[in-house]
Scaffold this motif. Structure first.
Motif, PDB file in Angstrom:
ATOM      1  N   LEU A 253      17.896   0.718  -4.972  1.00 40.60           N
ATOM      2  CA  LEU A 253      17.666  -0.165  -3.828  1.00 40.60           C
ATOM      3  C   LEU A 253      18.031   0.521  -2.513  1.00 40.60           C
ATOM      4  O   LEU A 253      17.312   0.404  -1.529  1.00 40.60           O
ATOM      5  N   ALA A 254      19.140   1.243  -2.502  1.00 42.59           N
ATOM      6  CA  ALA A 254      19.580   1.892  -1.267  1.00 42.59           C
ATOM      7  C   ALA A 254      18.543   2.884  -0.746  1.00 42.59           C
ATOM      8  O   ALA A 254      18.376   3.045   0.456  1.00 42.59           O
ATOM      9  N   SER A 255      17.811   3.529  -1.641  1.00 38.81           N
ATOM     10  CA  SER A 255      16.823   4.526  -1.212  1.00 38.81           C
ATOM     11  C   SER A 255      15.592   3.892  -0.578  1.00 38.81           C
ATOM     12  O   SER A 255      14.780   4.581   0.028  1.00 38.81           O
ATOM     13  N   LEU A 256      15.435   2.574  -0.694  1.00 36.72           N
ATOM     14  CA  LEU A 256      14.259   1.896  -0.149  1.00 36.72           C
ATOM     15  C   LEU A 256      14.407   1.514   1.327  1.00 36.72           C
ATOM     16  O   LEU A 256      13.429   1.102   1.958  1.00 36.72           O
ATOM     17  N   VAL A 257      15.596   1.657   1.883  1.00 40.03           N
ATOM     18  CA  VAL A 257      15.783   1.356   3.308  1.00 40.03           C
ATOM     19  C   VAL A 257      14.891   2.294   4.113  1.00 40.03           C
ATOM     20  O   VAL A 257      14.855   3.496   3.893  1.00 40.03           O
ATOM     21  N   GLY A 258      14.134   1.706   5.028  1.00 39.03           N
ATOM     22  CA  GLY A 258      13.189   2.472   5.836  1.00 39.03           C
ATOM     23  C   GLY A 258      11.752   2.376   5.340  1.00 39.03           C
ATOM     24  O   GLY A 258      10.822   2.714   6.060  1.00 39.03           O
ATOM     25  N   PHE A 259      11.550   1.908   4.107  1.00 40.74           N
ATOM     26  CA  PHE A 259      10.208   1.764   3.562  1.00 40.74           C
ATOM     27  C   PHE A 259       9.499   0.588   4.238  1.00 40.74           C
ATOM     28  O   PHE A 259      10.124  -0.389   4.628  1.00 40.74           O
TER      29      PHE A 259
ATOM     30  N   ALA B 249       6.957   6.380  -2.976  1.00 38.50           N
ATOM     31  CA  ALA B 249       8.097   7.042  -2.335  1.00 38.50           C
ATOM     32  C   ALA B 249       7.640   8.095  -1.333  1.00 38.50           C
ATOM     33  O   ALA B 249       8.275   8.278  -0.297  1.00 38.50           O
ATOM     34  N   GLU B 250       6.539   8.752  -1.617  1.00 36.06           N
ATOM     35  CA  GLU B 250       6.058   9.800  -0.719  1.00 36.06           C
ATOM     36  C   GLU B 250       5.644   9.230   0.637  1.00 36.06           C
ATOM     37  O   GLU B 250       5.975   9.777   1.681  1.00 36.06           O
ATOM     38  N   ARG B 251       4.940   8.108   0.624  1.00 38.04           N
ATOM     39  CA  ARG B 251       4.487   7.473   1.868  1.00 38.04           C
ATOM     40  C   ARG B 251       5.473   6.422   2.373  1.00 38.04           C
ATOM     41  O   ARG B 251       5.254   5.807   3.407  1.00 38.04           O
ATOM     42  N   GLN B 252       6.555   6.195   1.630  1.00 38.18           N
ATOM     43  CA  GLN B 252       7.595   5.219   1.951  1.00 38.18           C
ATOM     44  C   GLN B 252       6.995   3.843   2.205  1.00 38.18           C
ATOM     45  O   GLN B 252       7.197   3.219   3.244  1.00 38.18           O
ATOM     46  N   ARG B 253       6.247   3.362   1.182  1.00 41.42           N
ATOM     47  CA  ARG B 253       5.576   2.063   1.251  1.00 41.42           C
ATOM     48  C   ARG B 253       5.827   1.291  -0.037  1.00 41.42           C
ATOM     49  O   ARG B 253       5.856   1.870  -1.119  1.00 41.42           O
TER      50      ARG B 253
END
Length: 169
Positions: free
Chosen positions: A101-107, A153-157
Motif C-alpha cells: 500500500l505504501a508504494s501506491l502513494v503518488g499513483f 506500476a510503470e505508469r503509476q496508475r
C-alpha cells in the motif's frame, strides 16, 4: 541525486539505541526485508540521501533496530532521529508479490467506467479495517481489492471501478 518520485515513504527513525550507532526504525512496510536491499533512503534536511545498512534486527512487527555503515556512535545515531525513511520504487518493483500500500502513494486513480483521472493518492488511511486511498483533492476512495481492476506500476496508475455516487458531493 535521488528524486522524490523515485522513492516512497516506509517509516521514520526513532531514538538511538545503545552506544554503537544503532537507531530504532518504525516502519509501515517491511519491503526492505522482503527485497534484497542494501540501503534505505533518508530525508536529511530535505535532501534524499542513501544510507547503507550493516545489519538490522526486528523488535516487533513494525519496529526494528538498524545499524547503518559509518554511524558508529550514539551521538551520530541521534543526528538521524526523526528522519523519514524511504525505499526506492525500482527495488520495490523487483518483488514478486503485489505492491505494498505504501508504494501506491503518488499513483493516479482512473475510473474504469469512463477513463477519468480522479486524482493522485496523497496518503493511505489504514487506521480502520476499511483501508482508504486519500486523494490529493480530498476525496476518499475505498482501497478494496474488489474495486481495483489493474495496477500499472510503470505508469503509476490504478484503474478502479468507482461505486456510483461516491464522487458526488
Amino acid at each position: 541525486m535521488i528524486k522524490q518520485e523515485e522513492v516512497y515513504k516506509i517509516g521514520r527513525l526513532g531514538k538511538a539505541h545503545g552506544v554503537k550507532g544503532e537507531v530504532s526504525f518504525q516502519f509501515d512496510d517491511d519491503i526492505f526485508d522482503r527485497v534484497d536491499a542494501d540501503y534505505l533512503v533518508l530525508d536529511i534536511d530535505g535532501i534524499l540521501v542513501p544510507f547503507f545498512m550493516e545489519e538490522y534486527r526486528f523488535r516487533s512487527d513494525n519496529v526494528c533496530l538498524v545499524k547503518f555503515c559509518d554511524i558508529d556512535t550514539q551521538q551520530r545515531a541521534r543526528e538521524l532521529t526523526g528522519c523519514d525513511v524511504y525505499f526506492p520504487r525500482a527495488l520495490s518493483e523487483e518483488a514478486d508479490d503485489t505492491p505494498s500500500l505504501a508504494s501506491l502513494v503518488g499513483f493516479s486513480i482512473i475510473d474504469r467506467s469512463n477513463g477519468t483521472n480522479i486524482g493522485s493518492i496523497a496518503a493511505i488511511d489504514d487506521s480502520t479495517p476499511n483501508i482508504l486511498f486519500e486523494l490529493d483533492n480530498g476525496t476518499l476512495i475505498p482501497a478494496s481489492e474488489e474495486l481495483i481492476e489493474s495496477i500499472d506500476a510503470e505508469r503509476q496508475r490504478i484503474e478502479m471501478y468507482i461505486p456510483q455516487g461516491l464522487l458526488e458531493m
